[in-house]
Write a protein that holds these residues in place. Structure first.
Motif, PDB file in Angstrom:
ATOM      1  N   GLY A 226      -2.428   0.684  -8.515  1.00  0.00           N
ATOM      2  CA  GLY A 226      -2.194  -0.795  -7.645  1.00  0.00           C
ATOM      3  C   GLY A 226      -3.707  -1.136  -7.430  1.00  0.00           C
ATOM      4  N   ASN A 227      -4.120  -2.256  -6.721  1.00  0.00           N
ATOM      5  CA  ASN A 227      -5.536  -2.282  -6.347  1.00  0.00           C
ATOM      6  C   ASN A 227      -5.679  -1.463  -5.675  1.00  0.00           C
ATOM      7  OD1 ASN A 227      -7.895  -3.333  -5.921  1.00  0.00           O
ATOM      8  ND2 ASN A 227      -6.725  -6.087  -5.330  1.00  0.00           N
TER       9      ASN A 227
ATOM     10  N   ASP B 153      -6.958  -2.816  -1.864  1.00  0.00           N
ATOM     11  CA  ASP B 153      -6.099  -4.039  -1.133  1.00  0.00           C
ATOM     12  C   ASP B 153      -6.339  -3.421   0.097  1.00  0.00           C
ATOM     13  OD1 ASP B 153      -4.911  -5.660  -3.067  1.00  0.00           O
ATOM     14  OD2 ASP B 153      -2.513  -3.605  -3.228  1.00  0.00           O
ATOM     15  N   THR B 154      -6.330  -4.555   1.044  1.00  0.00           N
ATOM     16  CA  THR B 154      -6.607  -4.402   2.391  1.00  0.00           C
ATOM     17  C   THR B 154      -6.232  -3.223   3.430  1.00  0.00           C
ATOM     18  OG1 THR B 154      -6.923  -6.991   2.477  1.00  0.00           O
ATOM     19  CG2 THR B 154      -6.855  -5.610   4.680  1.00  0.00           C
ATOM     20  N   ASP B 155      -4.325  -2.557   3.246  1.00  0.00           N
ATOM     21  CA  ASP B 155      -4.086  -1.979   4.037  1.00  0.00           C
ATOM     22  C   ASP B 155      -4.423  -1.285   3.202  1.00  0.00           C
ATOM     23  OD1 ASP B 155      -2.675  -2.897   1.003  1.00  0.00           O
ATOM     24  OD2 ASP B 155      -0.466  -2.556   1.667  1.00  0.00           O
ATOM     25  N   LYS B 156      -5.004  -0.676   2.187  1.00  0.00           N
ATOM     26  CA  LYS B 156      -5.279   0.712   1.394  1.00  0.00           C
ATOM     27  C   LYS B 156      -6.779   0.951   1.902  1.00  0.00           C
ATOM     28  CE  LYS B 156      -2.556   0.650  -3.161  1.00  0.00           C
ATOM     29  NZ  LYS B 156      -2.122   0.687  -4.162  1.00  0.00           N
TER      30      LYS B 156
END
Length: 265
Positions: A112-113, A116-119
């Motif tokens: 995915g991206n 991403d903030t959570d990653k």
């Protein structure tokens, strides 16, 4: 300018290819329970040729980049070949190498991206996973020494930033720290080393390296400049290449030979 004056050339031809008589170490996939993440997680562990309970080993924790996971070093760099060859040449201190997943979240796959903030936060959260889950697991299940002088932390790109952030923020845990082509997740130098005299007294080796064609080189440049300004000894290695595996394999070749040795940079 405070740095260790060491002339570093590119690794010699054949350094990443097995010789016919080289004894081989072992790489295993190991699972551990992470309370930090709330799941069972995986890491790759290299044990050197002749690994035995009759001696205690140093530990290098080796981190991957933003697009990788615990298998990245093994898939792209064959670190066991580089290290086995160096063992055969008697150029390494006895060590095991732990390659964990630096993305501390339940779905820790590189999919995915990736931004991403959570990653991105998961890479920050990895500090707790490393300090309170991985290191105790290793020290309970492997024949290793458990003092800070026997632990090294290094990584490439995102993992280089993690290594500097975590290592320099936890000098009671690590005495040998390396950032290979460190990414912009690296903290500002004044936050990395707010107390230069303490860092100088506790570090055995601080390594910074980057390819001269790397478009992220400004990150390492500013860290190097700050360390030099504040007289914090370190190795600064500008090498040929960009943000790629030939650079990071070369870094592992050199860095692994310096750690756990009887000198202080």
């Amino acid at each position: 300018m405070a740095k260790y004056h060491l002339i570093l050339n590119n690794a010699p031809a054949g350094y990443d290819q097995y010789g016919e008589t080289v004894a081989r170490g072992k790489i295993d996939t190991v699972e551990y329970v992470s309370k930090t993440v709330g799941t069972t997680r995986k890491m790759m562990i290299y044990t050197p040729p002749g690994y035995t309970e009759n001696q205690r080993y140093n530990v290098l924790y080796l981190l991957h980049g933003i697009g990788g996971d615990e298998t990245e070093w093994c898939h792209h760099a064959s670190p066991q070949v580089i290290l086995d060859n160096l063992y055969a040449a008697r150029k390494l201190a006895p060590m095991i190498v732990v390659m964990p997943n630096g993305r501390a979240m339940p779905n820790d796959r590189a999919e995915g991206n990736l931004f991403d903030t959570d990653k991105l936060k998961a890479f920050e959260d990895f500090e707790s996973d490393l300090l309170y889950e991985i290191i105790p697991f290793i020290e309970s299940n492997y024949w290793v020494q458990i003092d800070r002088e026997n632990r090294a932390l290094a990584g490439l790109s995102m993992g280089g930033g993690q290594s500097l952030n975590i290592g320099l923020g936890n000098l009671d845990h690590f005495a040998w720290i390396g950032g290979f082509s460190s990414a912009p997740n690296t903290k500002a130098p004044e936050r990395l080393v707010p107390h230069p005299e303490e860092a100088t007294s506790k570090l055995k080796l601080l390594w910074l390296s980057c390819g001269v064609l790397d478009n992220l080189k400004h990150v390492s440049d500013q860290t190097h400049a700050y360390l030099s300004q504040h007289n914090v000894p370190h190795i600064w290695y500008e090498e040929s290449g960009g943000h790629d595996w030939p650079v990071w394999k070369n870094d592992l070749y050199h860095f692994s030979q310096l750690i756990f040795q009887k000198f202080q940079v």
